[in-house]
Motif scaffolding. Structure first.
Motif, short mmCIF file in Angstrom:
data_model
loop_
_atom_site.label_atom_id
_atom_site.label_comp_id
_atom_site.label_asym_id
_atom_site.label_seq_id
_atom_site.Cartn_x
_atom_site.Cartn_y
_atom_site.Cartn_z
N TYR A 95 -10.67 -11.74 -0.98
CA TYR A 95 -10.81 -11.59 0.46
C TYR A 95 -9.60 -10.91 1.09
CZ TYR A 95 -15.05 -14.42 0.73
OH TYR A 95 -16.33 -14.88 0.62
N LEU A 96 -9.88 -10.04 2.07
CA LEU A 96 -8.83 -9.38 2.85
C LEU A 96 -9.19 -9.42 4.33
CD1 LEU A 96 -8.20 -6.05 0.85
CD2 LEU A 96 -6.82 -8.12 0.79
N VAL A 97 -8.16 -9.46 5.15
CA VAL A 97 -8.32 -9.27 6.60
C VAL A 97 -7.55 -8.01 6.96
CG1 VAL A 97 -7.98 -10.23 8.89
CG2 VAL A 97 -8.50 -11.75 6.98
N VAL A 98 -8.24 -7.00 7.48
CA VAL A 98 -7.63 -5.71 7.77
C VAL A 98 -7.70 -5.44 9.27
CG1 VAL A 98 -7.71 -3.23 7.32
CG2 VAL A 98 -8.33 -4.85 5.51
N THR A 99 -6.56 -5.09 9.86
CA THR A 99 -6.51 -4.75 11.28
C THR A 99 -6.06 -3.31 11.43
OG1 THR A 99 -5.87 -7.03 11.78
CG2 THR A 99 -5.60 -5.41 13.54
N ILE A 100 -6.92 -2.46 12.01
CA ILE A 100 -6.58 -1.04 12.14
C ILE A 100 -6.16 -0.67 13.56
CG2 ILE A 100 -8.12 -0.42 10.25
CD1 ILE A 100 -10.05 0.71 12.32
N LYS A 153 -11.14 -6.01 20.07
CA LYS A 153 -9.83 -5.73 20.65
C LYS A 153 -8.95 -4.90 19.74
CE LYS A 153 -5.83 -8.01 22.74
NZ LYS A 153 -5.21 -9.30 23.08
N GLU A 154 -8.92 -5.26 18.44
CA GLU A 154 -7.98 -4.61 17.53
C GLU A 154 -8.65 -3.98 16.31
OE1 GLU A 154 -3.89 -7.15 18.02
OE2 GLU A 154 -5.42 -7.97 16.70
N GLY A 155 -9.96 -4.08 16.20
CA GLY A 155 -10.63 -3.57 15.01
C GLY A 155 -10.28 -4.40 13.79
N LYS A 156 -10.48 -5.72 13.88
CA LYS A 156 -10.15 -6.61 12.77
C LYS A 156 -11.37 -6.76 11.87
CE LYS A 156 -7.19 -9.82 13.24
NZ LYS A 156 -6.41 -11.04 13.58
N LEU A 157 -11.19 -6.48 10.59
CA LEU A 157 -12.27 -6.46 9.62
C LEU A 157 -12.07 -7.54 8.57
CD1 LEU A 157 -12.01 -2.64 8.97
CD2 LEU A 157 -13.32 -3.75 10.77
N TYR A 158 -13.15 -8.21 8.19
CA TYR A 158 -13.11 -9.20 7.13
C TYR A 158 -13.85 -8.62 5.93
CZ TYR A 158 -11.96 -12.11 11.12
OH TYR A 158 -11.38 -12.61 12.26
N ILE A 159 -13.18 -8.60 4.78
CA ILE A 159 -13.70 -7.89 3.61
C ILE A 159 -13.67 -8.79 2.39
CG2 ILE A 159 -13.30 -5.94 2.07
CD1 ILE A 159 -11.85 -4.61 4.46
N VAL A 160 -14.71 -8.72 1.57
CA VAL A 160 -14.72 -9.41 0.28
C VAL A 160 -15.04 -8.39 -0.81
CG1 VAL A 160 -17.13 -10.12 0.60
CG2 VAL A 160 -15.70 -11.29 -1.09
N THR A 184 -15.81 -3.20 -2.46
CA THR A 184 -16.18 -4.06 -1.35
C THR A 184 -17.65 -4.43 -1.46
OG1 THR A 184 -14.51 -3.26 0.18
CG2 THR A 184 -16.49 -4.17 1.15
N LYS A 185 -17.93 -5.71 -1.50
CA LYS A 185 -19.30 -6.21 -1.56
C LYS A 185 -19.86 -6.41 -0.15
CE LYS A 185 -19.88 -9.64 -4.47
NZ LYS A 185 -19.62 -10.94 -5.13
N LYS A 186 -18.99 -6.81 0.75
CA LYS A 186 -19.44 -7.13 2.10
C LYS A 186 -18.26 -7.01 3.05
CE LYS A 186 -22.57 -10.60 4.10
NZ LYS A 186 -23.18 -11.94 3.83
N ALA A 187 -18.53 -6.53 4.28
CA ALA A 187 -17.49 -6.41 5.30
C ALA A 187 -18.09 -6.80 6.63
CB ALA A 187 -16.95 -4.99 5.35
N MET A 188 -17.25 -7.40 7.49
CA MET A 188 -17.75 -7.89 8.78
C MET A 188 -16.76 -7.61 9.89
SD MET A 188 -18.73 -11.81 9.90
CE MET A 188 -20.24 -11.84 8.94
N LEU A 189 -17.30 -7.19 11.03
CA LEU A 189 -16.55 -7.07 12.28
C LEU A 189 -17.10 -8.15 13.19
CD1 LEU A 189 -14.52 -5.47 14.01
CD2 LEU A 189 -16.42 -4.03 14.73
#
Length: 248
Positions: free
Chosen positions: A196-201, A209-216, A223-228
């Motif tokens: 799992y990763l949390v990515v903020t662009i 607000k910040e484009g925060k993405l949750y990735i597995v 990447t199997k799945k990503a969520m905003l």
């Protein structure tokens, strides 16, 4: 509508010559709203990454047939992708925006060419120098991430990188490796096994607000799945891997 941007992020080891991934995109109450395709091609010491995405169904109507494409081209040095050109194209039924970034790594400069079309006619054209320098673009960064982060090493959990496509001011992108309660919540939320990763662009993807993405990711780095999360009033945007092709 920038609801496709986050699914650009699928991280992969570079052992093969051609890698193609296809994703379905769903958006809260609307269900499936689009699809995206990502292709990485390596030939000798050159590489090309191309991402394309388009709206479907009701989303296609509401977004005026929105389409997006992102291209990163460059060379491979010691296994790392070094971008020379990064191109973004966003278009709808009446508008088309093109940005081409050219990297001058020796002099630590990035030159930008911008074109904007309305109803098929050129409306604006300009050339400028980006206010900051970064050694990566958004695509090369995520394909290089396994060289920048040792995921098996314990200790540091937060990293800051800089890439064209991140924060408009300086290209900043933050990556967090979640643990403890945060990791538990994300596993319940995404319901997938993997890393799992949390990515903020730091860009406003939709009304986030910040484009925060949750990735597995799976064990091979795809990447199997990503969520905003919590976009506008409708819920979550989710990108899920539909098909993966790897060719030597």
């Amino acid at each position: 509508m920038k609801y496709f941007l986050f699914i650009l992020i699928f991280i992969v080891s570079l052992h093969s010559e051609i890698i193609k991934a296809k994703y379905d995109v769903s958006y809260g109450l609307f269900g499936k709203v689009g699809k995206s395709e990502a292709i990485l091609v390596k030939k000798e010491n050159r590489y090309k990454i191309e991402i394309s995405a388009k709206a479907e169904g009701l989303a296609k109507i509401l977004s005026n047939n929105r389409k997006e494409s992102y291209i990163s081209e460059g060379i491979i040095e010691n296994g790392r992708l070094v971008p020379l050109v990064y191109k973004k194209v966003r278009q709808s039924s009446k508008k088309k925006d093109i940005k081409i970034y050219k990297f001058d790594h020796k002099n630590r400069k990035i030159y930008v060419h911008v074109e904007r079309y309305k109803n098929g006619k050129l409306d604006k054209r300009k050339d400028e120098t980006l206010k900051y320098y970064a050694k990566d673009d958004l695509l090369s960064l995520y394909f290089n991430i396994n060289k920048y982060i040792d995921f098996k090493k314990s200790g540091k959990k937060r990293y800051t990188f800089y890439a064209v496509g991140g924060n408009r001011k300086d290209g900043k992108i933050d990556i967090e490796i979640p643990s403890g309660h945060t990791l538990k919540e994300l596993k319940e939320l995404l319901n997938e096994d993997g890393k799992y990763l949390v990515v903020t662009i730091y860009q406003k993807i939709f009304a986030s607000k910040e484009g925060k993405l949750y990735i597995v990711m799976n064990d091979n780095g795809f990447t199997k799945k990503a969520m905003l999360k919590d976009v506008i009033l409708f819920g979550d945007i989710v990108g899920k891997l539909k098909r993966l092709e790897v060719r030597e």
